[in-house]
Write a protein that holds these residues in place. Structure first.
Motif, short mmCIF file in Angstrom:
data_model
loop_
_atom_site.label_atom_id
_atom_site.label_comp_id
_atom_site.label_asym_id
_atom_site.label_seq_id
_atom_site.Cartn_x
_atom_site.Cartn_y
_atom_site.Cartn_z
N ALA A 1 42.04 43.50 40.96
CA ALA A 1 42.75 42.88 42.58
C ALA A 1 43.81 42.17 42.42
N TRP A 2 44.30 42.24 43.71
CA TRP A 2 45.25 41.80 44.41
C TRP A 2 45.61 40.81 44.62
N PHE A 3 46.14 39.95 44.57
CA PHE A 3 46.85 38.02 44.78
C PHE A 3 47.82 38.21 45.40
N ARG A 4 48.33 37.37 45.99
CA ARG A 4 49.97 37.11 46.68
C ARG A 4 49.67 35.08 46.59
N ASP A 5 51.24 35.05 46.16
CA ASP A 5 51.81 33.86 46.03
C ASP A 5 53.20 33.48 47.37
N SER A 6 52.43 32.50 48.32
CA SER A 6 53.41 32.73 49.35
C SER A 6 54.14 31.26 48.92
N LEU A 7 55.15 30.75 50.31
CA LEU A 7 55.97 29.89 50.92
C LEU A 7 54.87 28.84 51.06
N ALA B 1 42.39 41.41 47.64
CA ALA B 1 41.57 41.94 48.12
C ALA B 1 41.25 42.81 46.68
N VAL B 2 39.97 42.62 46.29
CA VAL B 2 38.92 42.89 45.33
C VAL B 2 38.44 44.31 44.78
N ILE B 3 37.97 44.56 43.90
CA ILE B 3 37.41 47.13 44.05
C ILE B 3 36.58 46.21 42.46
N GLY B 4 35.57 46.10 42.50
CA GLY B 4 34.77 46.77 41.78
C GLY B 4 34.81 47.47 41.30
N SER B 5 34.24 48.05 39.11
CA SER B 5 34.00 49.18 38.17
C SER B 5 32.87 50.14 39.18
N LEU C 1 37.32 36.55 44.86
CA LEU C 1 38.57 36.28 44.77
C LEU C 1 39.49 35.35 44.89
N VAL C 2 38.05 34.23 43.17
CA VAL C 2 39.49 33.53 42.37
C VAL C 2 39.99 33.14 41.03
N GLY D 1 40.77 45.39 57.77
CA GLY D 1 40.90 45.77 59.14
C GLY D 1 42.80 46.03 58.87
N ARG D 2 43.23 45.56 57.89
CA ARG D 2 44.91 46.07 57.27
C ARG D 2 45.03 46.99 56.06
N PHE D 3 44.29 45.97 55.34
CA PHE D 3 44.56 46.70 53.55
C PHE D 3 43.82 47.17 53.31
N THR D 4 43.41 48.39 52.12
CA THR D 4 43.12 49.42 51.28
C THR D 4 43.38 48.82 49.95
N ILE D 5 42.17 48.76 49.23
CA ILE D 5 42.01 48.59 48.02
C ILE D 5 41.44 49.58 47.59
N SER D 6 42.51 50.13 46.21
CA SER D 6 41.48 51.94 45.63
C SER D 6 41.76 51.80 44.11
N LYS D 7 41.20 53.04 43.77
CA LYS D 7 42.06 52.80 42.39
C LYS D 7 41.88 54.78 41.93
N ASP D 8 42.84 55.04 41.12
CA ASP D 8 42.76 56.34 40.53
C ASP D 8 42.28 56.20 38.90
N THR D 9 41.26 56.63 38.49
CA THR D 9 40.32 56.11 37.58
C THR D 9 41.25 57.46 36.72
N ALA D 10 41.84 58.37 36.56
CA ALA D 10 41.89 59.72 35.92
C ALA D 10 43.15 59.07 35.74
N LYS D 11 44.54 58.43 36.64
CA LYS D 11 45.92 58.02 36.79
C LYS D 11 46.01 56.46 35.88
N ASN D 12 45.26 55.88 35.74
CA ASN D 12 44.58 54.25 35.62
C ASN D 12 45.43 53.70 37.26
N ILE D 13 45.36 53.43 37.82
CA ILE D 13 46.56 52.76 38.16
C ILE D 13 45.36 52.69 39.91
#
Length: 119
Positions: A32-38, A46-50, A101-102, A62-74
């Protein structure tokens, strides 16, 4: 170890792609991606499952896209139409306890990368 990169400064309406090196986590964990702001304490973006299923916060939908590349571990977060309120420190996280997303669902965290959006 989770290591984020790709943050920076952009103008409103611009785009950025964040990356997170996630060796050892990419297959079996929710990522997942989290963020801290003021304005807000740490919030899930966003979160992506296994299995590759994504889920987004209302502000990211509608604005952000989460993805993963399992070959590159990214893990990636593509962010488009950025707004000043997206300014935050963004964190990559890995967990085994579910897709919600907690912060309590995620046991492993990176150090963060700063995103600054100017108007």
């Amino acid at each position: 170890q989770l290591v984020e990169s790709g943050g920076g400064s952009v103008q409103a309406g611009g785009s950025l792609r964040l990356s997170c090196a996630a060796p050892g986590y990419i297959y079996s964990n929710c990522l997942a991606w989290f963020r801290d702001s003021l304005r807000n304490e740490r919030e899930g973006v966003a979160v992506i499952g296994s299995d590759g299923r994504p889920r987004y916060s209302p502000s990211a939908t509608g604005r952000f896209t989460i993805s993963k590349d399992t070959a590159k571990n990214i893990l990636y977060l593509e962010m488009n139409d950025l707004r000043p309120e997206d300014t935050a420190q963004y964190y990559c996280a890995a967990g085994l306890t579910g897709m919600a997303l907690v912060t309590g669902n995620f046991q492993f965290w990176g150090q963060g990368t700063q995103v600054t959006v100017s108007s």
